[in-house]
Motif scaffolding. Structure first.
Motif, PDB file in Angstrom:
ATOM      1  N   ASN A   1       0.871  -1.170   0.000  1.00 56.92           N
ATOM      2  CA  ASN A   1       0.000   0.000   0.000  1.00 56.92           C
ATOM      3  C   ASN A   1       0.911   1.224   0.000  1.00 56.92           C
ATOM      4  N   VAL A   2       0.609   2.230  -0.808  1.00 57.82           N
ATOM      5  CA  VAL A   2       1.573   3.316  -1.022  1.00 57.82           C
ATOM      6  C   VAL A   2       1.421   4.448  -0.011  1.00 57.82           C
ATOM      7  N   ALA A   3       0.330   5.235  -0.116  1.00 58.70           N
ATOM      8  CA  ALA A   3       0.069   6.346   0.812  1.00 58.70           C
ATOM      9  C   ALA A   3       1.198   7.371   0.826  1.00 58.70           C
ATOM     10  N   MET A   4       1.477   7.962  -0.328  1.00 63.82           N
ATOM     11  CA  MET A   4       2.529   8.983  -0.426  1.00 63.82           C
ATOM     12  C   MET A   4       2.176  10.262   0.310  1.00 63.82           C
ATOM     13  N   MET A   5       0.926  10.380   0.798  1.00 64.37           N
ATOM     14  CA  MET A   5       0.519  11.573   1.535  1.00 64.37           C
ATOM     15  C   MET A   5       1.213  11.683   2.885  1.00 64.37           C
TER      16      MET A   5
ATOM     17  N   LEU B   1      -2.162  16.997  -0.157  1.00 67.09           N
ATOM     18  CA  LEU B   1      -2.372  16.865  -1.597  1.00 67.09           C
ATOM     19  C   LEU B   1      -2.472  18.231  -2.268  1.00 67.09           C
ATOM     20  N   ALA B   2      -3.128  19.174  -1.606  1.00 66.30           N
ATOM     21  CA  ALA B   2      -3.217  20.528  -2.164  1.00 66.30           C
ATOM     22  C   ALA B   2      -1.827  21.148  -2.260  1.00 66.30           C
ATOM     23  N   ALA B   3      -1.016  20.959  -1.228  1.00 62.24           N
ATOM     24  CA  ALA B   3       0.333  21.525  -1.218  1.00 62.24           C
ATOM     25  C   ALA B   3       1.217  20.877  -2.276  1.00 62.24           C
TER      26      ALA B   3
END
Length: 390
Positions: free
Chosen positions: A69-73, A145-147
């Motif tokens: 599972n990635v979750a780069m956030m 994600l916005a940043a």
């Protein structure tokens, strides 16, 4: 620990086409088990263990069996950062799950970002036991994600290709997105020839009890997403969720088994063992999980309900929920590897994944720089990620 994970990952990337069979799993399991002793081993140095290996009983391993599972956030790094790509390549994952688990539940694939209204809607759907933690996770995700300017499908596909993975497992936002959007998603994947191994209809829906109080309600609600995806890509493989094997909800699982028609191709579950206490107590409990809640769980709980239907475990780890537990320790790495080895002996299990790629169970960072990223975004500035030391 990354070197041991690399060896395991490369082992599982040796597919049935390469002639890799299960007797190699047995040999590797013996090697791994040599490093794990029960707490009583010191007082029983004269103990004898008999191991019987039947090397002629070969079981082919699913290509690209083990992944993440990635979750780069969770980090300011982006999918395209060459430093990140180099580290992911070292692990050699068989697949990557895009975009994440909980953090996918208010995710808009068209922008790679989240919407405040979607975050608010999903937050209201959580059960009271998890509402605060999960709602905070979604709010933080939206800001990250916005940043970042979003995290996009094309970038995830390129990372998977660069790492040698066979493709992506996509976790579809069935909470706030629409079937029409899912159809466009699948059409985009097909048009751009992005390898998607499976489409997972929602992350851990049993936590959203105010939206779906039963698995019957969940399975009914997400069927239009499955139909829409197949309209765009008739060969798409669809998965729905059983409860977590670490705190199984028998009613949820029984009702899902009773649901007709079974329009899905895979049954999916996660596994976070409910363990705690001292490191010794956690190790003892996790050893028990390996013994009784891996292959036995598939045979006794999954197969009993769903027959030979293919199975995927898209999140698992030696931690209890958000707490690190044994993740990041040598034992945690060995536990994860042995879990994967055990499940690879069952042809019914097609894919197994560790939670998560970013963090102590995958690639750790000494500083995520998330606070720097968000502060820069709020001040309408731009953070130069390339100059940061992770």
């Amino acid at each position: 620990m990354i070197e041991g994970q690399k060896a395991i990952a490369q082992f599982f990337r040796g597919t049935k086409a390469d002639g890799v069979w299960y007797y190699r799993c047995a040999a590797m399991a013996l090697l791994l088990l040599a490093f794990v002793r029960p707490s009583s081993a010191q007082s029983k140095s004269d103990a004898t263990v008999l191991v019987s290996i039947h090397s002629r009983a070969n079981t082919p391993i699913e290509p690209g069996f083990a992944g993440y599972n990635v979750a780069m956030m969770s980090v300011a790094l982006g999918y395209r950062d060459p430093r990140w790509i180099a580290q992911v390549r070292r692990l050699g994952p068989g697949w990557l799950r895009y975009p994440a688990g909980t953090r996918s539940e208010a995710f808009d694939w068209t922008t790679g970002a989240s919407h405040q209204s979607w975050v608010d809607t999903v937050s209201r759907s959580f059960s009271s036991e998890v509402q605060a933690d999960f709602s905070n996770t979604l709010q933080d995700t939206m800001e990250v994600l916005a940043a970042k300017g979003g995290e996009h499908l094309d970038e995830a596909a390129r990372l998977a290709q660069a790492a040698g993975a066979r493709g992506l497992i996509v976790c579809v936002n069935v909470f706030t997105d629409t079937p029409a959007s899912a159809k466009q998603f699948a059409a985009y994947v097909k048009r751009h020839r992005i390898p998607v191994l499976a489409w997972e209809l929602g992350n851990e829906p049993y936590f959203n009890s105010k939206l779906w109080p039963t698995s019957t309600a969940y399975a009914s609600a997400v069927r239009p997403f499955a139909d829409a995806i197949r309209e765009a890509e008739p060969n798409a493989k669809i998965g729905v969720s059983m409860s977590d094997a670490g705190f199984a909800d028998r009613k949820w699982d029984d009702l899902l088994a009773d649901f007709r028609p079974r329009y899905w191709d895979f049954i999916i579950y996660h596994h976070y063992p409910m363990v705690g206490g001292t490191p010794g107590a956690m190790i003892a409990a996790l050893n028990e999980v390996l013994l009784h809640r891996t292959t036995d769980y598939v045979r006794d709980e999954v197969k009993r309900r769903f027959g030979p239907m293919p199975v995927m475990i898209t999140e698992a780890g030696p931690q209890d929920g958000p707490e690190p537990g044994m993740s990041g320790t040598m034992y945690g790495g060995i536990w994860s590897a042995e879990y994967a080895l055990r499940l690879s002996s069952l042809q019914q299990v097609r894919h197994f994944g560790i939670h998560q790629l970013v963090g102590p169970a995958g690639i750790g960072v000494t500083d995520s720089h998330i606070s720097d990223l968000i502060a820069s975004w709020k001040n309408q500035g731009r953070l130069d990620i390339a100059t940061l030391d992770f």
